[in-house]
Design a protein around this motif. Structure first.
Motif, PDB file in Angstrom:
ATOM      1  N   ILE A   1       0.885  -1.160   0.000  1.00 16.49           N
ATOM      2  CA  ILE A   1       0.000   0.000   0.000  1.00 16.49           C
ATOM      3  C   ILE A   1       0.923   1.210   0.000  1.00 16.49           C
ATOM      4  CG2 ILE A   1      -1.892   1.197   1.141  1.00 16.49           C
ATOM      5  CD1 ILE A   1      -2.482  -1.737   0.098  1.00 16.49           C
ATOM      6  N   VAL A   2       0.979   1.882  -1.131  1.00 20.24           N
ATOM      7  CA  VAL A   2       1.952   2.957  -1.339  1.00 20.24           C
ATOM      8  C   VAL A   2       1.308   4.304  -1.007  1.00 20.24           C
ATOM      9  CG1 VAL A   2       3.524   4.030  -2.989  1.00 20.24           C
ATOM     10  CG2 VAL A   2       2.992   1.593  -3.183  1.00 20.24           C
ATOM     11  N   PRO A   3       1.884   5.028  -0.058  1.00 15.90           N
ATOM     12  CA  PRO A   3       1.326   6.341   0.277  1.00 15.90           C
ATOM     13  C   PRO A   3       1.698   7.377  -0.774  1.00 15.90           C
ATOM     14  CG  PRO A   3       3.326   5.986   1.520  1.00 15.90           C
ATOM     15  CD  PRO A   3       3.077   4.723   0.736  1.00 15.90           C
ATOM     16  N   GLY A   4       1.005   8.477  -0.742  1.00 16.19           N
ATOM     17  CA  GLY A   4       1.327   9.564  -1.644  1.00 16.19           C
ATOM     18  C   GLY A   4       0.407  10.734  -1.395  1.00 16.19           C
ATOM     19  N   LEU A   5       0.733  11.826  -2.002  1.00 14.43           N
ATOM     20  CA  LEU A   5      -0.062  13.034  -1.855  1.00 14.43           C
ATOM     21  C   LEU A   5      -1.074  13.173  -2.991  1.00 14.43           C
ATOM     22  CD1 LEU A   5      -0.369  15.386   0.043  1.00 14.43           C
ATOM     23  CD2 LEU A   5       1.361  16.604  -1.253  1.00 14.43           C
ATOM     24  N   ALA A   6      -0.653  12.793  -4.205  1.00 11.80           N
ATOM     25  CA  ALA A   6      -1.545  12.907  -5.365  1.00 11.80           C
ATOM     26  C   ALA A   6      -1.250  11.783  -6.343  1.00 11.80           C
ATOM     27  CB  ALA A   6      -1.360  14.260  -6.042  1.00 11.80           C
ATOM     28  N   PHE A   7      -2.282  11.429  -7.118  1.00 12.91           N
ATOM     29  CA  PHE A   7      -2.184  10.339  -8.079  1.00 12.91           C
ATOM     30  C   PHE A   7      -2.973  10.714  -9.325  1.00 12.91           C
ATOM     31  CE2 PHE A   7      -2.421   8.876  -3.726  1.00 12.91           C
ATOM     32  CZ  PHE A   7      -1.282   8.114  -3.593  1.00 12.91           C
ATOM     33  N   ASP A   8      -2.572  10.149 -10.463  1.00 11.53           N
ATOM     34  CA  ASP A   8      -3.418  10.290 -11.644  1.00 11.53           C
ATOM     35  C   ASP A   8      -3.859   8.899 -12.087  1.00 11.53           C
ATOM     36  OD1 ASP A   8      -1.475   9.165 -13.426  1.00 11.53           O
ATOM     37  OD2 ASP A   8      -0.671  11.135 -13.915  1.00 11.53           O
ATOM     38  N   LYS A   9      -4.823   8.851 -12.985  1.00  8.33           N
ATOM     39  CA  LYS A   9      -5.412   7.571 -13.385  1.00  8.33           C
ATOM     40  C   LYS A   9      -4.471   6.712 -14.220  1.00  8.33           C
ATOM     41  CE  LYS A   9     -10.136   9.114 -12.902  1.00  8.33           C
ATOM     42  NZ  LYS A   9     -11.429   9.365 -13.528  1.00  8.33           N
ATOM     43  N   ASN A  10      -3.328   7.260 -14.603  1.00 13.39           N
ATOM     44  CA  ASN A  10      -2.318   6.483 -15.332  1.00 13.39           C
ATOM     45  C   ASN A  10      -1.399   5.718 -14.388  1.00 13.39           C
ATOM     46  OD1 ASN A  10      -3.179   7.565 -17.856  1.00 13.39           O
ATOM     47  ND2 ASN A  10      -2.031   9.424 -17.394  1.00 13.39           N
ATOM     48  N   GLY A  11      -1.580   5.910 -13.069  1.00 15.55           N
ATOM     49  CA  GLY A  11      -0.741   5.227 -12.092  1.00 15.55           C
ATOM     50  C   GLY A  11       0.448   6.044 -11.626  1.00 15.55           C
ATOM     51  N   SER A  12       0.545   7.276 -12.060  1.00 11.41           N
ATOM     52  CA  SER A  12       1.635   8.140 -11.598  1.00 11.41           C
ATOM     53  C   SER A  12       1.314   8.640 -10.195  1.00 11.41           C
ATOM     54  CB  SER A  12       1.836   9.316 -12.541  1.00 11.41           C
ATOM     55  OG  SER A  12       2.218   8.856 -13.812  1.00 11.41           O
ATOM     56  N   ARG A  13       2.361   8.811  -9.408  1.00 16.97           N
ATOM     57  CA  ARG A  13       2.215   9.156  -7.992  1.00 16.97           C
ATOM     58  C   ARG A  13       3.120  10.318  -7.650  1.00 16.97           C
ATOM     59  NH1 ARG A  13       6.005   7.689  -4.521  1.00 16.97           N
ATOM     60  NH2 ARG A  13       5.516   7.821  -2.326  1.00 16.97           N
ATOM     61  N   LEU A  14       2.588  11.211  -6.839  1.00 14.18           N
ATOM     62  CA  LEU A  14       3.389  12.296  -6.281  1.00 14.18           C
ATOM     63  C   LEU A  14       3.506  12.020  -4.795  1.00 14.18           C
ATOM     64  CD1 LEU A  14       4.811  15.021  -6.615  1.00 14.18           C
ATOM     65  CD2 LEU A  14       2.607  16.117  -6.188  1.00 14.18           C
ATOM     66  N   GLY A  15       4.716  11.704  -4.353  1.00 14.65           N
ATOM     67  CA  GLY A  15       4.943  11.410  -2.945  1.00 14.65           C
ATOM     68  C   GLY A  15       5.164  12.688  -2.148  1.00 14.65           C
ATOM     69  N   PHE A  16       5.852  12.515  -1.044  1.00 18.87           N
ATOM     70  CA  PHE A  16       6.076  13.643  -0.145  1.00 18.87           C
ATOM     71  C   PHE A  16       7.442  14.286  -0.355  1.00 18.87           C
ATOM     72  CE2 PHE A  16       2.883  10.919   1.690  1.00 18.87           C
ATOM     73  CZ  PHE A  16       1.879  11.825   1.978  1.00 18.87           C
ATOM     74  N   GLY A  17       8.165  13.836  -1.374  1.00 23.58           N
ATOM     75  CA  GLY A  17       9.398  14.513  -1.756  1.00 23.58           C
ATOM     76  C   GLY A  17      10.683  13.829  -1.367  1.00 23.58           C
ATOM     77  N   GLY A  18      10.620  12.720  -0.643  1.00 20.85           N
ATOM     78  CA  GLY A  18      11.853  12.061  -0.225  1.00 20.85           C
ATOM     79  C   GLY A  18      12.368  11.007  -1.188  1.00 20.85           C
ATOM     80  N   GLY A  19      11.505  10.489  -2.041  1.00 24.33           N
ATOM     81  CA  GLY A  19      11.915   9.462  -2.999  1.00 24.33           C
ATOM     82  C   GLY A  19      12.110   8.079  -2.407  1.00 24.33           C
ATOM     83  N   PHE A  20      11.675   7.872  -1.167  1.00 24.94           N
ATOM     84  CA  PHE A  20      11.900   6.588  -0.499  1.00 24.94           C
ATOM     85  C   PHE A  20      11.221   5.427  -1.227  1.00 24.94           C
ATOM     86  CE2 PHE A  20      12.781   9.617   2.856  1.00 24.94           C
ATOM     87  CZ  PHE A  20      13.940   9.094   3.414  1.00 24.94           C
ATOM     88  N   TYR A  21       9.974   5.609  -1.612  1.00 27.55           N
ATOM     89  CA  TYR A  21       9.257   4.516  -2.288  1.00 27.55           C
ATOM     90  C   TYR A  21       9.796   4.282  -3.695  1.00 27.55           C
ATOM     91  CZ  TYR A  21       6.010   3.281   1.345  1.00 27.55           C
ATOM     92  OH  TYR A  21       5.486   2.795   2.504  1.00 27.55           O
ATOM     93  N   ASP A  22      10.221   5.327  -4.378  1.00 30.88           N
ATOM     94  CA  ASP A  22      10.788   5.139  -5.714  1.00 30.88           C
ATOM     95  C   ASP A  22      12.093   4.344  -5.651  1.00 30.88           C
ATOM     96  OD1 ASP A  22       8.779   6.435  -7.248  1.00 30.88           O
ATOM     97  OD2 ASP A  22       9.579   8.372  -6.614  1.00 30.88           O
ATOM     98  N   ARG A  23      12.808   4.417  -4.554  1.00 31.42           N
ATOM     99  CA  ARG A  23      14.011   3.611  -4.384  1.00 31.42           C
ATOM    100  C   ARG A  23      13.674   2.213  -3.881  1.00 31.42           C
ATOM    101  NH1 ARG A  23      15.953   8.578  -3.466  1.00 31.42           N
ATOM    102  NH2 ARG A  23      15.557   8.735  -1.256  1.00 31.42           N
ATOM    103  N   PHE A  24      12.597   2.080  -3.092  1.00 31.02           N
ATOM    104  CA  PHE A  24      12.247   0.785  -2.519  1.00 31.02           C
ATOM    105  C   PHE A  24      11.493  -0.134  -3.491  1.00 31.02           C
ATOM    106  CE2 PHE A  24       8.900  -1.809  -0.630  1.00 31.02           C
ATOM    107  CZ  PHE A  24       9.682  -2.742   0.036  1.00 31.02           C
ATOM    108  N   LEU A  25      10.529   0.394  -4.217  1.00 33.70           N
ATOM    109  CA  LEU A  25       9.634  -0.447  -5.025  1.00 33.70           C
ATOM    110  C   LEU A  25      10.344  -1.364  -6.026  1.00 33.70           C
ATOM    111  CD1 LEU A  25       6.633   1.996  -5.487  1.00 33.70           C
ATOM    112  CD2 LEU A  25       6.687  -0.122  -4.132  1.00 33.70           C
ATOM    113  N   PRO A  26      11.442  -0.963  -6.656  1.00 35.11           N
ATOM    114  CA  PRO A  26      12.113  -1.898  -7.564  1.00 35.11           C
ATOM    115  C   PRO A  26      12.663  -3.156  -6.870  1.00 35.11           C
ATOM    116  CG  PRO A  26      12.761   0.349  -8.067  1.00 35.11           C
ATOM    117  CD  PRO A  26      11.990   0.397  -6.772  1.00 35.11           C
ATOM    118  N   GLN A  27      12.721  -3.156  -5.541  1.00 35.99           N
ATOM    119  CA  GLN A  27      13.226  -4.316  -4.798  1.00 35.99           C
ATOM    120  C   GLN A  27      12.186  -5.417  -4.620  1.00 35.99           C
ATOM    121  OE1 GLN A  27      15.157  -3.182  -1.065  1.00 35.99           O
ATOM    122  NE2 GLN A  27      15.383  -1.110  -1.862  1.00 35.99           N
ATOM    123  N   THR A  28      10.939  -5.149  -4.969  1.00 33.25           N
ATOM    124  CA  THR A  28       9.860  -6.109  -4.761  1.00 33.25           C
ATOM    125  C   THR A  28       9.022  -6.256  -6.022  1.00 33.25           C
ATOM    126  OG1 THR A  28       7.900  -6.617  -3.420  1.00 33.25           O
ATOM    127  CG2 THR A  28       8.401  -4.298  -3.742  1.00 33.25           C
TER     128      THR A  28
END
Length: 186
Positions: free
Chosen positions: A122-149
């Motif tokens: 369950i990926v947190p975020g501030l904003a999303f679009d219907k294409n699956g793009s996500r705007l997080g909180f600015g740290g990039g933590f999930y963008d670095r983590f998600l490729p590991q799973t």
């Protein structure tokens, strides 16, 4: 062109102005759609964050997962290295206060988990679009983590968090599904 900062400012303002009644009602509807989904039912190891402020409530989801015998893992961030690892949580008593008002697992009381064992994130975020793009909180933590799973990625979003287009960069990870109070958007 709308910038990430513009979207963050606009969505943050809308979240803050949301009434507690809307927040509770919409959180329950979103949870209902997630829990009844085949993705939730099939997953044995779920990664969630501990919600704060006007984020979709995850406490109910965590309690439901425990009651269903699922393993719940939550993140702990390392701001110095800009990394995140997940730890099994079996009780809210295992949480401690972290930076930025985050509740994080106590390392002495929780065991780390291999990201490859996570089946649903369950990926947190501030904003999303219907294409699956996500705007997080600015740290990039999930963008670095998600490729590991290889886990399915689901975002939980209030109506004001769905925007026409989230500007993306090559390193941004997409979300597989978005759930709002009306159900799955994608």
């Amino acid at each position: 062109m709308v910038t990430k900062r513009d979207i963050r400012d606009e969505v943050s303002g809308k979240l803050e102005s949301m009434s507690d009644e809307e927040w509770r009602g919409w959180s329950k509807e979103i949870a209902k759609h997630l829990i009844s989904s085949s993705l939730w039912k099939r997953a044995e190891v779920l990664a969630l964050t501990i919600s704060r402020g006007k984020e979709v409530d995850t406490y109910f989801l965590i309690e439901t997962a425990w009651k269903q015998g699922k393993k719940v893992v939550v993140p702990r961030t390392n701001f110095k290295n800009r990394e995140m690892a997940f730890y099994e949580l079996t009780s809210f008593d295992q949480l401690e206060d972290g930076p930025y008002n985050l509740k994080e697992p106590n390392l002495r009381r929780c065991s780390a988990i291999d990201p490859k064992k996570i089946e649903l994130v369950i990926v947190p975020g501030l904003a999303f679009d219907k294409n699956g793009s996500r705007l997080g909180f600015g740290g990039g933590f999930y963008d670095r983590f998600l490729p590991q799973t290889k886990a399915q990625r689901i975002a939980l979003a209030f109506p004001c968090q769905i925007v026409p287009l989230v500007p993306t960069e090559p390193h941004d990870c997409l979300i597989d599904h978005i759930i709002n109070p009306d159900g799955f958007l994608s």
